[in-house]
Scaffold this motif. Sequence first.
Motif, PDB file in Angstrom:
ATOM      1  N   ALA A 134       0.832  -1.201   0.000  1.00 14.67           N
ATOM      2  CA  ALA A 134       0.000   0.000   0.000  1.00 14.67           C
ATOM      3  C   ALA A 134       0.870   1.256   0.000  1.00 14.67           C
ATOM      4  O   ALA A 134       1.901   1.316   0.673  1.00 14.67           O
ATOM      5  CB  ALA A 134      -0.919  -0.007   1.218  1.00 14.67           C
ATOM      6  N   ARG A 135       0.445   2.249  -0.773  1.00 13.19           N
ATOM      7  CA  ARG A 135       1.170   3.525  -0.850  1.00 13.19           C
ATOM      8  C   ARG A 135       0.209   4.691  -0.612  1.00 13.19           C
ATOM      9  O   ARG A 135      -0.959   4.635  -0.983  1.00 13.19           O
ATOM     10  CB  ARG A 135       1.846   3.679  -2.226  1.00 13.19           C
ATOM     11  CG  ARG A 135       2.949   2.669  -2.453  1.00 13.19           C
ATOM     12  CD  ARG A 135       3.606   2.845  -3.821  1.00 13.19           C
ATOM     13  NE  ARG A 135       4.658   1.858  -4.026  1.00 13.19           N
ATOM     14  CZ  ARG A 135       5.907   2.000  -3.619  1.00 13.19           C
ATOM     15  NH1 ARG A 135       6.271   3.119  -3.002  1.00 13.19           N
ATOM     16  NH2 ARG A 135       6.807   1.064  -3.827  1.00 13.19           N
ATOM     17  N   VAL A 152      -9.687  10.926   6.448  1.00 14.00           N
ATOM     18  CA  VAL A 152      -9.976  10.190   5.221  1.00 14.00           C
ATOM     19  C   VAL A 152      -8.655   9.977   4.490  1.00 14.00           C
ATOM     20  O   VAL A 152      -8.027  10.939   4.036  1.00 14.00           O
ATOM     21  CB  VAL A 152     -10.970  10.955   4.325  1.00 14.00           C
ATOM     22  CG1 VAL A 152     -11.273  10.141   3.069  1.00 14.00           C
ATOM     23  CG2 VAL A 152     -12.257  11.264   5.093  1.00 14.00           C
ATOM     24  N   LEU A 153      -8.235   8.702   4.396  1.00 10.86           N
ATOM     25  CA  LEU A 153      -6.955   8.357   3.785  1.00 10.86           C
ATOM     26  C   LEU A 153      -7.218   7.635   2.471  1.00 10.86           C
ATOM     27  O   LEU A 153      -7.891   6.598   2.448  1.00 10.86           O
ATOM     28  CB  LEU A 153      -6.144   7.479   4.736  1.00 10.86           C
ATOM     29  CG  LEU A 153      -4.796   6.962   4.234  1.00 10.86           C
ATOM     30  CD1 LEU A 153      -3.843   8.120   3.972  1.00 10.86           C
ATOM     31  CD2 LEU A 153      -4.194   5.981   5.235  1.00 10.86           C
ATOM     32  N   VAL A 154      -6.682   8.170   1.385  1.00  9.62           N
ATOM     33  CA  VAL A 154      -6.827   7.555   0.072  1.00  9.62           C
ATOM     34  C   VAL A 154      -5.498   6.907  -0.302  1.00  9.62           C
ATOM     35  O   VAL A 154      -4.444   7.547  -0.260  1.00  9.62           O
ATOM     36  CB  VAL A 154      -7.229   8.590  -1.003  1.00  9.62           C
ATOM     37  CG1 VAL A 154      -7.437   7.908  -2.349  1.00  9.62           C
ATOM     38  CG2 VAL A 154      -8.496   9.332  -0.568  1.00  9.62           C
ATOM     39  N   LEU A 155      -5.553   5.611  -0.668  1.00  4.06           N
ATOM     40  CA  LEU A 155      -4.354   4.874  -1.048  1.00  4.06           C
ATOM     41  C   LEU A 155      -4.187   4.876  -2.558  1.00  4.06           C
ATOM     42  O   LEU A 155      -5.166   5.039  -3.312  1.00  4.06           O
ATOM     43  CB  LEU A 155      -4.429   3.432  -0.549  1.00  4.06           C
ATOM     44  CG  LEU A 155      -4.105   3.142   0.916  1.00  4.06           C
ATOM     45  CD1 LEU A 155      -4.910   3.996   1.872  1.00  4.06           C
ATOM     46  CD2 LEU A 155      -4.296   1.664   1.221  1.00  4.06           C
ATOM     47  N   ALA A 156      -2.963   4.701  -3.013  1.00  2.31           N
ATOM     48  CA  ALA A 156      -2.727   4.537  -4.448  1.00  2.31           C
ATOM     49  C   ALA A 156      -3.529   3.329  -4.926  1.00  2.31           C
ATOM     50  O   ALA A 156      -3.496   2.264  -4.316  1.00  2.31           O
ATOM     51  CB  ALA A 156      -1.239   4.327  -4.712  1.00  2.31           C
ATOM     52  N   GLY A 189       2.850   9.005  -2.779  1.00  2.00           N
ATOM     53  CA  GLY A 189       3.424   7.837  -3.435  1.00  2.00           C
ATOM     54  C   GLY A 189       4.310   6.971  -2.575  1.00  2.00           C
ATOM     55  O   GLY A 189       4.871   5.973  -3.055  1.00  2.00           O
ATOM     56  N   LEU A 190       4.439   7.277  -1.280  1.00  2.00           N
ATOM     57  CA  LEU A 190       5.363   6.536  -0.421  1.00  2.00           C
ATOM     58  C   LEU A 190       4.693   5.334   0.241  1.00  2.00           C
ATOM     59  O   LEU A 190       3.515   5.360   0.591  1.00  2.00           O
ATOM     60  CB  LEU A 190       5.934   7.450   0.664  1.00  2.00           C
ATOM     61  CG  LEU A 190       6.808   8.629   0.201  1.00  2.00           C
ATOM     62  CD1 LEU A 190       7.367   9.367   1.415  1.00  2.00           C
ATOM     63  CD2 LEU A 190       7.936   8.154  -0.717  1.00  2.00           C
ATOM     64  N   ALA A 191       5.501   4.268   0.425  1.00  2.00           N
ATOM     65  CA  ALA A 191       5.084   3.084   1.173  1.00  2.00           C
ATOM     66  C   ALA A 191       5.369   3.316   2.655  1.00  2.00           C
ATOM     67  O   ALA A 191       6.098   4.237   3.019  1.00  2.00           O
ATOM     68  CB  ALA A 191       5.847   1.867   0.667  1.00  2.00           C
ATOM     69  N   PRO A 192       4.795   2.494   3.547  1.00  2.00           N
ATOM     70  CA  PRO A 192       4.955   2.745   4.995  1.00  2.00           C
ATOM     71  C   PRO A 192       6.410   2.780   5.464  1.00  2.00           C
ATOM     72  O   PRO A 192       6.759   3.593   6.319  1.00  2.00           O
ATOM     73  CB  PRO A 192       4.178   1.598   5.647  1.00  2.00           C
ATOM     74  CG  PRO A 192       3.910   0.609   4.571  1.00  2.00           C
ATOM     75  CD  PRO A 192       3.877   1.373   3.299  1.00  2.00           C
ATOM     76  N   GLU A 193       7.264   1.908   4.915  1.00  2.00           N
ATOM     77  CA  GLU A 193       8.662   1.892   5.343  1.00  2.00           C
ATOM     78  C   GLU A 193       9.359   3.195   4.988  1.00  2.00           C
ATOM     79  O   GLU A 193      10.152   3.738   5.779  1.00  2.00           O
ATOM     80  CB  GLU A 193       9.397   0.707   4.705  1.00  2.00           C
ATOM     81  CG  GLU A 193       8.984  -0.654   5.251  1.00  2.00           C
ATOM     82  CD  GLU A 193       7.595  -1.069   4.811  1.00  2.00           C
ATOM     83  OE1 GLU A 193       7.109  -0.538   3.774  1.00  2.00           O
ATOM     84  OE2 GLU A 193       6.977  -1.888   5.518  1.00  2.00           O
ATOM     85  N   ALA A 194       9.063   3.708   3.803  1.00  2.00           N
ATOM     86  CA  ALA A 194       9.675   4.968   3.376  1.00  2.00           C
ATOM     87  C   ALA A 194       9.185   6.139   4.237  1.00  2.00           C
ATOM     88  O   ALA A 194       9.949   7.059   4.565  1.00  2.00           O
ATOM     89  CB  ALA A 194       9.376   5.234   1.907  1.00  2.00           C
ATOM     90  N   ILE A 195       7.909   6.096   4.605  1.00  2.00           N
ATOM     91  CA  ILE A 195       7.361   7.161   5.460  1.00  2.00           C
ATOM     92  C   ILE A 195       8.026   7.124   6.834  1.00  2.00           C
ATOM     93  O   ILE A 195       8.409   8.161   7.389  1.00  2.00           O
ATOM     94  CB  ILE A 195       5.831   7.014   5.585  1.00  2.00           C
ATOM     95  CG1 ILE A 195       5.165   7.250   4.230  1.00  2.00           C
ATOM     96  CG2 ILE A 195       5.275   7.989   6.628  1.00  2.00           C
ATOM     97  CD1 ILE A 195       3.674   6.985   4.220  1.00  2.00           C
TER      98      ILE A 195
END
Length: 344
Positions: A134-135, A152-156, A189-195
């Motif tokens: 998920a991104r 409200v969180l919208v994922l890629a 565009g970031l994944a959880p690890e990158a965040i």
Amino acid sequence: MAELTERQRLILALIIREYIETAQPVGSESLQKRYQLDASPATIRNDMAALTEAGYLRQPHTSAGRVPTEEGYRYFVRQLMGHIDLPADTKRTITHQFYQVGYDPDRWMRLAASVLAQQAKAASLVTAPHVEQARFKHLELISTRGRQVLMVLVLAGGDVRQQMLTLAEPVTQEQLSAAANHLNQLLSGLAPEAISALTTPLDVLEQDLVRLIVEELRHASQLLGSEVYRDGLTHVLSQPEFSESESARKALRILEERPLLEDLLTRTLETTNVGGVQVLIGGEGTWEELRDCSMVLARYGAPGLATGALGVLGPIRMAYGRSISTVRFVAGLLSDLVVELHSE
């Protein structure tokens, strides 16, 4: 453990085949007569005794024949069964059924669960495909009343997650919008690890929001999708192994309790390649609920796009060849359909 002779391997395979069909202990004389074996019943009994000593068979009663143990089934699946494929006409029929339903993922999942249950004569489960990693795409923060805020969180890919937050102190809508705009620019565009690895200075509100966003993204990346499709429970409940309500209850827990199913799928399939099949026999010493059951599981989908899981559950006395070939074939069909859907 001593290496089995060719005749012992044959006898073990035939006993498992007989027991799968009849659910009755298998004796040496009936085995010799039905399969016209060259060995005498006495010789077959000696081999059965050796297989029992090796832990592959057991004798439920003093005068009864033998039945396979969990180790016997494992040896059969890994060493004796070989590659079994569905008949060509069965493949054609199943393929035609899938292409008749068009590009409707919900109907794919329902059909897959139905086909698995019907072909394997077992209970089936299919999880909806979900993005493999998920991104972040977009965040909205809406003040409702007092310290409560709707996130409200919208994922890629379009998946939308909503969560009601209670802040430590009231925050104006202007402050919420400013925080959302900052994070939208920073996290796009970031994944959880990158965040999690970001070192950009954030205020207290933004830090709390980032922690929640990372949790949501990680949850969205778990193997178990939001929807689980099931079918064929009557196949399981009609088996003699589950005539006792306690055994049936344990079997049904696997399919009905989401945390248990999520743990099982994650631990067995997380490192399995798409299309790879895993066979769990008797819980493998890990899941007490599976002690009287076997499961055949596979991942489907397209790496980097979307993946899901599917499988069948039945008694340890399962028709493994048919179950494995069905799971493998349906996983391949769903993988093709996922690729086509995402290429449009």
